[in-house]
Motif scaffolding. Structure first.
Motif, PDB file in Angstrom:
ATOM      1  N   PRO A   1       0.783  -1.230   0.000  1.00  0.00           N
ATOM      2  CA  PRO A   1       0.000   0.000   0.000  1.00  0.00           C
ATOM      3  C   PRO A   1       0.816   1.282   0.000  1.00  0.00           C
ATOM      4  O   PRO A   1       0.228   2.354  -0.089  1.00  0.00           O
ATOM      5  N   TYR A   2       2.132   1.198   0.100  1.00  0.00           N
ATOM      6  CA  TYR A   2       2.874   2.446   0.207  1.00  0.00           C
ATOM      7  C   TYR A   2       3.409   2.961  -1.110  1.00  0.00           C
ATOM      8  O   TYR A   2       4.351   2.405  -1.655  1.00  0.00           O
TER       9      TYR A   2
ATOM     10  N   PRO B   1       4.810   6.743  -2.244  1.00  0.00           N
ATOM     11  CA  PRO B   1       5.095   7.992  -1.554  1.00  0.00           C
ATOM     12  C   PRO B   1       4.066   9.095  -1.796  1.00  0.00           C
ATOM     13  O   PRO B   1       3.896   9.927  -0.945  1.00  0.00           O
ATOM     14  N   ALA B   2       3.432   9.187  -2.907  1.00  0.00           N
ATOM     15  CA  ALA B   2       2.560  10.352  -3.049  1.00  0.00           C
ATOM     16  C   ALA B   2       1.279  10.098  -3.822  1.00  0.00           C
ATOM     17  O   ALA B   2       0.837  10.926  -4.583  1.00  0.00           O
ATOM     18  N   LEU B   3       0.669   8.972  -3.610  1.00  0.00           N
ATOM     19  CA  LEU B   3      -0.659   8.806  -4.203  1.00  0.00           C
ATOM     20  C   LEU B   3      -1.663   9.478  -3.296  1.00  0.00           C
ATOM     21  O   LEU B   3      -1.447   9.629  -2.106  1.00  0.00           O
ATOM     22  N   GLU B   4      -2.733   9.919  -3.880  1.00  0.00           N
ATOM     23  CA  GLU B   4      -3.835  10.526  -3.136  1.00  0.00           C
ATOM     24  C   GLU B   4      -4.131   9.701  -1.889  1.00  0.00           C
ATOM     25  O   GLU B   4      -4.210  10.201  -0.788  1.00  0.00           O
TER      26      GLU B   4
ATOM     27  N   PRO C   1      -2.876   6.036  -0.008  1.00  0.00           N
ATOM     28  CA  PRO C   1      -2.044   4.844  -0.140  1.00  0.00           C
ATOM     29  C   PRO C   1      -2.983   3.717  -0.542  1.00  0.00           C
ATOM     30  O   PRO C   1      -3.993   3.509   0.119  1.00  0.00           O
TER      31      PRO C   1
ATOM     32  N   GLY D   1      -8.394   0.084  -1.125  1.00  0.00           N
ATOM     33  CA  GLY D   1      -7.846   1.401  -0.813  1.00  0.00           C
ATOM     34  C   GLY D   1      -8.314   1.898   0.524  1.00  0.00           C
ATOM     35  O   GLY D   1      -8.500   1.134   1.451  1.00  0.00           O
TER      36      GLY D   1
ATOM     37  N   TYR E   1      -6.838   3.569   2.687  1.00  0.00           N
ATOM     38  CA  TYR E   1      -5.895   3.458   3.783  1.00  0.00           C
ATOM     39  C   TYR E   1      -5.820   4.752   4.564  1.00  0.00           C
ATOM     40  O   TYR E   1      -5.397   4.767   5.696  1.00  0.00           O
ATOM     41  N   ASN E   2      -6.153   5.871   3.931  1.00  0.00           N
ATOM     42  CA  ASN E   2      -6.162   7.071   4.756  1.00  0.00           C
ATOM     43  C   ASN E   2      -7.561   7.650   4.905  1.00  0.00           C
ATOM     44  O   ASN E   2      -7.767   8.847   4.849  1.00  0.00           O
TER      45      ASN E   2
ATOM     46  N   PHE F   1       3.046   8.429  -7.649  1.00  0.00           N
ATOM     47  CA  PHE F   1       4.267   8.061  -8.332  1.00  0.00           C
ATOM     48  C   PHE F   1       4.885   6.895  -7.644  1.00  0.00           C
ATOM     49  O   PHE F   1       4.599   6.598  -6.510  1.00  0.00           O
TER      50      PHE F   1
ATOM     51  N   ASP G   1       8.184   1.834  -6.297  1.00  0.00           N
ATOM     52  CA  ASP G   1       9.034   1.953  -5.133  1.00  0.00           C
ATOM     53  C   ASP G   1       9.140   0.679  -4.322  1.00  0.00           C
ATOM     54  O   ASP G   1      10.199   0.347  -3.807  1.00  0.00           O
ATOM     55  N   ARG G   2       8.039   0.054  -4.132  1.00  0.00           N
ATOM     56  CA  ARG G   2       8.105  -1.160  -3.339  1.00  0.00           C
ATOM     57  C   ARG G   2       6.972  -2.073  -3.761  1.00  0.00           C
ATOM     58  O   ARG G   2       5.833  -1.668  -3.835  1.00  0.00           O
TER      59      ARG G   2
ATOM     60  N   GLU H   1       5.374  -6.178  -3.445  1.00  0.00           N
ATOM     61  CA  GLU H   1       5.480  -7.504  -2.847  1.00  0.00           C
ATOM     62  C   GLU H   1       5.031  -8.495  -3.903  1.00  0.00           C
ATOM     63  O   GLU H   1       3.981  -8.307  -4.499  1.00  0.00           O
TER      64      GLU H   1
END
Lengths: 552, 162, 177
Positions: free
Chosen positions: A176-177, A179-182, A184, A203, A205-206, A523, A527-528, A530
């Protein structure tokens, strides 16, 4: 066709199924219908009248009426009308037929009101939990009035319900990470070799419970500041939209100068956001020079906003009745020189993009979103306009000072990532033109209207604003105690993200980041990641390097 | 002693892993902004990395929502020791404007031990650079409890219902 | 292809080097920036207007006893909207240009607490702020049971606004009957 005529025609078609028709403001139609006929009316609005589905909302009105209120919102863009279909559901039997089978875009909204107020959409094709955490207790619905806004049930371990992948495919989870999606977000991409065959999304998550906080602890004039923090990139859009809704409900006419000032801030924000997006897009496709140079261009604009409002991002200028801080005439030249510099550099950038084979290879023909799919899933903003859907709230439902300014809809029909990029490039130039014109035309005068303290309860209003990402929608039902009874917010990404899973099918795995990114500044899906090997069930983490190795 | 070691080890190059724990994006964008030409944090050896396994510092933006708690704990465990956690923005520092909402657990320090806080909504890129400089021991912090700000007993938490 | 690459190189070259020397040299924000809200405790009258408008709800007001009001600001949660400075009737709050708020102990460093000396209402016993500066000097806020100046007091002396209003309402109702 006006709202009244539309209401009359609905009454004619459906007779007694329409319980009440009301049009208190021009371009707004509130229809109360029998809950059993909701599918029929929704299908008629979408298929026969060509309305676009916006969102749906669930409200707990057991205190006032002993019922739950379920509302489906539609927009008739060519006539500038928003339609609210209210249906009251009995509190002892909270069920309503699902409209998702006929209106696919209603999918998330129906799952959301199931989560939040506990009204079951019967016949929903995918009734999984959407908004709340997986360990949230089953029978606790946070938007019900008798649930405390600060309730914190103990955290438990729980795995989300997942859509099974199609036979023979592997799963590539993303997130879920980022860095800068609306938000996570967590995508599960189903692949066969390099080709994507499907996707699933989890989604929220925030999810911060903004609507509940706004409707239970804050007052009318505190909410603009929490609304601004719905999104840190286009916050001014949300606070403007909320203030407009309350002004509309209370019948407050704000000074013309305040309307112009709001317009100028909204357009500065749009330029800022589009520059940001282009940089991020450059980063996603591995062209970091674009990121660095575009963000360099953007920085003077941030300083300008800081001078004009007191903060780089969260401007905090909007309150009910107008704006808090005037722009001094001395600052006009400041604005003009900053946007002139951006225009010059933007033009240079624009000239250098079409010939660049690196960019074209990544953008042209990737992330295809055909026009009929965009219409079916009700994509908004540059996402829709990149597929030839001609909607722009600034033109269709003018607000602030846009009815006095020249606004052009920037539409491209390439349906791919390039088209969405070009829409944003064009829009930036249009925005610069709008700001120039607004600065020339802005009248003198006060910037804040006197507001009487009392806003009567039980009134409703719909307000929309064209955010950099598309249509922002706020619906407000005023209430007692100087705060709204219900405040429903729909950000453009809520509509656009629903298009992602069907759109990703058929594209290459390497294009997934830019395809998702082309909707919204997310973006680095790179980045990461799984990678879950479904045969062994083992989880391993792979980094950006591994992923770029996979691409080659 | 650990602190001394950290300072020595971190002085030349801090690698950051950036997490959004439920933020509105404002702080995230400012963190990225610090790496762009005008602020250019890379001149101090600061770099954003794509994996927590490569990172020295975990930058957290945003209030911790219920959904991210398990993921955040796993992230923290993935960062090798010695590590720093920096909370950026008023949400990460104390929960921000929605500290009492049902889906918010609180600031980052309710889940992880936070070493440095950078307050701001969002903090200016300069404020983030300043925070990093404070963490590196290059600059002194500018805020301190004044006589009037003194709490009756610093070991006691603030006597306020939250 | 080459032409567009040249154009891109030109964009980069024309921009030159732009990096700011911060943190070696300060880069303060312009006038009007909303930074750390500074409170002039001498000016504060403890009216609580700031606490009523604060969207982050970080200003807590407690009456410790009948003459002392404690105002606590948990600025670690502050969103710097500046509403408190806007509504303060005494201009006791200013949004300074201080933005360097990094700290290793946010809770201690960013909590602002002050205690305001208030008068005591004779009727209801709550803290209140006397209306004029003269009243403030004249009424050092004894506890109501310590004051006994007989019946020659003016009607509303030492009575807070709420009690006055409550009294007026009762009087009107009484007349109506």
């Amino acid at each position: 066709m006006t709202a009244q005529e539309l209401g009359a025609s609905l009454q004619q078609t459906f007779g007694d199924k329409i319980l009440q028709v009301n049009s208190p403001q021009p371009g707004r139609l509130y229809v109360t219908i029998d809950p059993d006929s909701v599918v029929e009316v929704a299908a008629h609005l979408q298929d026969d009248l060509g309305c676009r589905f916006v969102v749906n909302a669930g409200t707990d009105r057991r205190r006032q009426r002993g019922k739950f209120l379920i509302t489906h919102f539609f927009a008739k863009d060519e006539d500038g009308i928003y339609i609210a279909l209210h249906a009251e559901v009995d509190e002892d039997d909270p069920r309503i037929p699902s409209i998702t089978p006929v209106v696919p875009a209603a999918n998330w909204g129906e799952r959301e009101f199931h989560d939040m107020v506990g009204v079951v959409p019967e016949g929903h094709p995918d009734p999984r939990r959407l908004v709340l955490a997986d360990d949230w207790p089953e029978d606790l619905y946070p938007l019900r009035w008798d649930v405390e806004h600060g309730i914190k049930p103990p955290i438990a371990d729980c795995t989300p319900e997942r859509k099974p992948p199609p036979e023979g495919s592997s799963v590539v989870p993303i997130g879920p990470y980022f860095p800068a999606l609306e938000e996570p977000a967590y995508f599960r991409i189903f692949v066969e070799g390099e080709e994507v065959v499907g996707a699933d999304y989890r989604g929220f998550y925030n999810h911060r419970g903004i609507e509940k906080v706004g409707c239970s602890v804050l007052t009318y004039n505190q909410i603009p500041f929490i609304a601004e923090r719905i999104c840190g990139i286009c916050g001014c859009v949300h606070s403007t939209c909320y203030c407009q809704a309350i002004e509309q409900a209370a019948g407050i006419e704000i000074p013309l100068r305040a309307k112009y000032l709001r317009t100028i801030m909204l357009e500065l924000e749009r330029i800022q956001s589009h520059l940001l997006w282009l940089g991020i897009a450059g980063h996603i496709i591995g062209f970091d020079t674009v990121l660095m140079q575009v963000w360099r261009m953007r920085e003077p604009l941030m300083w300008l906003c800081e001078r004009l409002t007191g903060n780089r991002k969260t401007y905090a200028t909007n309150v009910i009745g107008g704006v808090r801080r005037d722009i001094e005439p001395d600052a006009y030249d400041d604005v003009r020189s900053v946007i002139k510099e951006i225009e010059r550099e933007w033009q240079a950038l624009y000239d250098s993009i079409p010939g660049d084979t690196t960019l074209m290879a990544r953008l042209r023909g990737t992330g295809m979103l055909p026009k009929d799919m965009a219409i079916e899933h009700c994509a908004v903003g540059p996402t829709g306009r990149g597929s030839g859907v001609e909607i722009d709230v600034r033109v269709d439902h003018p607000y602030a000072a846009y009815d006095r300014l020249d606004v052009k809809k920037c539409v491209h029909d390439g349906c791919d990532n390039l088209a969405r990029t070009l829409v944003r490039l064009d829009e930036t130039l249009v925005s610069i033109g709008i700001i120039r014109q607004a600065l020339d035309d802005i009248p003198e005068g006060p910037v804040l209207a006197e507001v009487s303290e009392d806003i009567p309860a039980g009134r409703q209003a719909i307000s929309t604003v064209e955010a950099p990402r598309g249509e922002v929608f706020h619906w407000v039902l005023t209430g007692e105690d100087n705060r709204p009874e219900r405040w429903r917010v729909r950000a453009p990404t809520y509509a656009n993200l629903q298009v992602v899973p069907p759109m990703l099918a058929g594209s290459a795995l390497a294009d997934v980041p830019i395809n998702i990114g082309s909707f919204d500044p997310c973006f680095s899906c790179t980045d990461r990641m799984e990678v879950l090997d479904i045969n062994s069930g083992q989880l391993r983490t792979c980094s950006a390097e591994d992923l770029s190795n996979c691409r080659r | 002693m650990l602190e001394e070691l950290c300072k020595k080890a971190f002085f030349k190059s801090l690698w950051l892993y950036h997490t959004n724990t439920g933020a509105c994006n404002g702080c995230d964008i400012e963190v990225i902004d610090v790496l762009t030409p005008y602020y250019d944090a890379e001149r101090f050896g600061i770099k954003l990395v794509g994996s927590p396994r490569h990172a020295d510092v975990l930058i957290c933006c945003g209030p911790v929502t219920r959904q991210v708690v398990p993921a955040l704990k796993r992230l923290y465990e993935a960062v090798p020791d010695p590590k720093l956690v920096v909370a950026v923005g008023s949400c990460a520092c104390g929960g921000g404007i929605w500290y009492d909402s049902y889906n918010i657990v609180g600031g980052v320090d309710t889940v992880l031990p936070v070493d440095y806080y950078i307050q701001g909504c969002p903090p200016r890129p300069e404020a983030i650079l300043h925070g990093v400089a404070v963490a590196l021991g290059l600059l002194d912090k500018q805020v301190a409890p004044e006589a009037l700000r003194q709490l009756p007993d610093s070991s006691e938490s603030v006597p306020i219902e939250d | 292809m080459i032409l567009s690459k040249l154009k891109q190189a030109l964009i980069c070259l024309l921009a030159g080097r732009v990096t700011l020397p911060y943190p070696a040299k300060p880069h303060p924000p312009d006038e009007g920036f909303r930074g750390y809200p500074e409170v002039d405790v001498d000016k504060c009258i403890g009216c609580g207007a700031c606490a009523a408008v604060c969207p982050a709800r970080l200003i807590k007001i407690e009456d410790l006893d009948q003459t002392t009001r404690r105002i606590t600001r948990l600025l670690e949660r502050c969103i710097f909207c500046g509403r408190c400075a806007e509504v303060c009737p005494e201009d006791a709050i200013t949004m300074t240009r201080q933005f360097e708020l990094a700290s290793d102990q946010a809770r201690q460093d960013l909590t602002h607490q002050c205690e305001i000396f208030m008068a005591t209402c004779r009727r209801c016993g709550a803290c209140y702020q006397p209306a004029t500066p003269l009243d403030r000097i004249m009424q050092p806020g004894f506890r109501s049971d310590e004051i006994d100046r007989g019946g020659d007091l003016c009607q509303y002396e030492n009575v807070c606004l709420e009690s006055q209003q409550a009294e007026n309402t009762t009087a009107t109702v009484g007349e109506g009957e």
